[in-house]
Scaffold this motif. Structure first.
Motif, mmCIF file in Angstrom:
data_model
loop_
_atom_site.group_PDB
_atom_site.id
_atom_site.type_symbol
_atom_site.label_atom_id
_atom_site.label_comp_id
_atom_site.label_asym_id
_atom_site.label_seq_id
_atom_site.Cartn_x
_atom_site.Cartn_y
_atom_site.Cartn_z
ATOM 1 N N LYS A 37 0.725 -1.142 0.110
ATOM 2 C CA LYS A 37 0.016 0.036 0.010
ATOM 3 C C LYS A 37 0.905 1.286 0.157
ATOM 4 C CE LYS A 37 -3.627 2.529 2.226
ATOM 5 N NZ LYS A 37 -4.168 3.038 3.367
ATOM 6 N N ILE A 38 0.786 1.880 -0.812
ATOM 7 C CA ILE A 38 1.506 3.202 -1.219
ATOM 8 C C ILE A 38 1.084 4.417 -0.116
ATOM 9 C CG2 ILE A 38 2.234 5.230 -2.460
ATOM 10 C CD1 ILE A 38 2.600 3.077 -5.107
ATOM 11 N N THR A 39 2.100 4.816 0.626
ATOM 12 C CA THR A 39 1.561 5.864 1.767
ATOM 13 C C THR A 39 1.815 7.279 1.241
ATOM 14 O OG1 THR A 39 3.636 5.519 3.064
ATOM 15 C CG2 THR A 39 1.818 4.056 3.668
ATOM 16 N N GLN A 40 2.854 7.388 0.702
ATOM 17 C CA GLN A 40 3.353 8.669 0.064
ATOM 18 C C GLN A 40 4.297 8.405 -1.199
ATOM 19 O OE1 GLN A 40 5.817 10.804 2.730
ATOM 20 N NE2 GLN A 40 6.976 8.911 3.550
ATOM 21 N N ALA A 41 4.266 9.465 -1.863
ATOM 22 C CA ALA A 41 5.047 9.402 -3.113
ATOM 23 C C ALA A 41 5.415 10.830 -3.519
ATOM 24 C CB ALA A 41 4.491 8.784 -4.389
ATOM 25 N N TYR A 42 6.560 11.363 -4.013
ATOM 26 C CA TYR A 42 7.052 12.712 -4.325
ATOM 27 C C TYR A 42 8.399 12.532 -5.093
ATOM 28 C CZ TYR A 42 9.589 12.336 0.032
ATOM 29 O OH TYR A 42 10.475 12.035 1.090
ATOM 30 N N GLY A 43 8.348 13.616 -5.902
ATOM 31 C CA GLY A 43 9.751 13.925 -6.479
ATOM 32 C C GLY A 43 10.470 15.167 -5.998
ATOM 33 N N VAL A 44 11.979 15.189 -6.095
ATOM 34 C CA VAL A 44 12.529 16.015 -5.625
ATOM 35 C C VAL A 44 13.553 16.587 -6.548
ATOM 36 C CG1 VAL A 44 14.189 16.652 -3.657
ATOM 37 C CG2 VAL A 44 12.298 15.282 -3.007
ATOM 38 N N ASN A 45 13.806 17.791 -6.755
ATOM 39 C CA ASN A 45 14.755 18.477 -7.726
ATOM 40 C C ASN A 45 15.654 19.327 -6.648
ATOM 41 O OD1 ASN A 45 15.952 20.576 -9.445
ATOM 42 N ND2 ASN A 45 14.637 19.639 -10.924
ATOM 43 N N GLU A 46 17.043 18.709 -6.666
ATOM 44 C CA GLU A 46 17.850 19.468 -5.723
ATOM 45 C C GLU A 46 18.567 20.944 -6.360
ATOM 46 O OE1 GLU A 46 18.486 17.928 -3.017
ATOM 47 O OE2 GLU A 46 17.596 16.058 -3.349
ATOM 48 N N GLU A 47 18.617 20.930 -7.708
ATOM 49 C CA GLU A 47 19.060 22.135 -8.089
ATOM 50 C C GLU A 47 18.127 23.287 -8.039
ATOM 51 O OE1 GLU A 47 20.177 23.761 -12.446
ATOM 52 O OE2 GLU A 47 20.570 21.753 -12.264
ATOM 53 N N GLN A 48 16.834 22.883 -8.249
ATOM 54 C CA GLN A 48 15.664 23.914 -8.050
ATOM 55 C C GLN A 48 15.231 24.051 -6.858
ATOM 56 O OE1 GLN A 48 13.391 23.459 -11.524
ATOM 57 N NE2 GLN A 48 14.727 23.984 -13.036
ATOM 58 N N ASP A 49 15.448 23.143 -5.828
ATOM 59 C CA ASP A 49 15.042 23.178 -4.454
ATOM 60 C C ASP A 49 13.486 23.236 -4.336
ATOM 61 O OD1 ASP A 49 15.217 23.452 -1.843
ATOM 62 O OD2 ASP A 49 15.163 25.382 -1.694
ATOM 63 N N TRP A 50 13.040 21.942 -4.926
ATOM 64 C CA TRP A 50 11.444 21.707 -4.853
ATOM 65 C C TRP A 50 11.190 20.535 -4.395
ATOM 66 C CZ3 TRP A 50 9.640 18.323 -8.404
ATOM 67 C CH2 TRP A 50 10.198 18.535 -9.659
ATOM 68 N N THR A 51 10.047 20.323 -3.920
ATOM 69 C CA THR A 51 9.638 18.895 -3.633
ATOM 70 C C THR A 51 8.071 18.872 -3.969
ATOM 71 O OG1 THR A 51 10.770 18.427 -1.745
ATOM 72 C CG2 THR A 51 8.967 17.229 -1.948
ATOM 73 N N MET A 52 7.571 17.806 -4.776
ATOM 74 C CA MET A 52 6.386 17.861 -5.549
ATOM 75 C C MET A 52 5.706 16.479 -5.217
ATOM 76 S SD MET A 52 5.280 19.112 -9.126
ATOM 77 C CE MET A 52 5.751 20.611 -9.049
ATOM 78 N N PRO A 53 4.508 16.342 -4.528
ATOM 79 C CA PRO A 53 3.868 15.227 -4.215
ATOM 80 C C PRO A 53 3.389 14.662 -5.635
ATOM 81 C CG PRO A 53 2.938 16.907 -3.205
ATOM 82 C CD PRO A 53 3.918 17.595 -3.895
ATOM 83 N N LEU A 54 2.971 13.390 -5.708
ATOM 84 C CA LEU A 54 2.447 12.850 -6.617
ATOM 85 C C LEU A 54 1.137 12.335 -6.192
ATOM 86 C CD1 LEU A 54 5.370 10.369 -7.689
ATOM 87 C CD2 LEU A 54 4.212 12.249 -9.109
ATOM 88 N N HIS A 55 0.027 12.170 -7.156
ATOM 89 C CA HIS A 55 -1.365 11.727 -6.989
ATOM 90 C C HIS A 55 -1.841 10.648 -7.909
ATOM 91 C CE1 HIS A 55 -3.530 13.839 -9.937
ATOM 92 N NE2 HIS A 55 -2.498 14.668 -9.749
ATOM 93 N N GLY A 56 -2.694 9.752 -7.406
ATOM 94 C CA GLY A 56 -3.189 8.598 -8.143
ATOM 95 C C GLY A 56 -2.457 7.500 -8.037
ATOM 96 N N LEU A 57 -1.874 7.141 -6.979
ATOM 97 C CA LEU A 57 -1.274 5.785 -6.968
ATOM 98 C C LEU A 57 -1.987 5.036 -6.120
ATOM 99 C CD1 LEU A 57 2.455 6.942 -6.554
ATOM 100 C CD2 LEU A 57 1.264 5.729 -8.226
#
Length: 118
Positions: A37-57
């Motif tokens: 069971k997926i509890t969380q999912a997100y992408g991280v971009n180090e250079e641009q300093d952002w974290t973005m969650p994913l939905h639909g899993l």
């Protein structure tokens, strides 16, 4: 003429901004005998300093059920990864303004297999 065309193409590729495209996605496939069971999912971009969650899993369990996967792969035994667009679950980035790809993808999950030892 060919040299000039090649030069224009190289100059056009010099910018740092990506070409407009669809939001990025991540697909997850799990074996039927080891469901998660997926509890969380997100992408991280180090250079641009952002974290973005994913939905639909959230459909991971239903798509990995043995009976469902056997509608696509009739001889599936439940152990391997049934790689198909029909048995995978896709998650998309939230929002569509950011077209940059993440450097890393993190997926948190709980195993739904319980091992009992005597």
């Amino acid at each position: 003429m060919i040299t000039l065309l090649a030069l224009f193409l190289l100059i056009g590729c010099e910018g740092n901004e990506p070409l407009p495209s669809d939001p990025w996605q991540v697909s997850v496939v799990t074996p039927s005998f080891y469901p998660i069971k997926i509890t969380q999912a997100y992408g991280v971009n180090e250079e641009q300093d952002w974290t973005m969650p994913l939905h639909g899993l959230a459909q991971t369990m239903r798509k990995s059920e043995l009976e469902y996967v056997r509608t696509v792969f009739p001889d599936y035994d439940g152990f391997g990864l049934p790689l198909s667009i029909l048995t995978g679950v896709s998650g998309s980035q939230l929002g569509s303004a950011n077209k940059h790809l993440p450097d890393s993808i993190y997926i948190g999950h709980h195993s739904l297999i319980y091992v009992f030892c005597d």
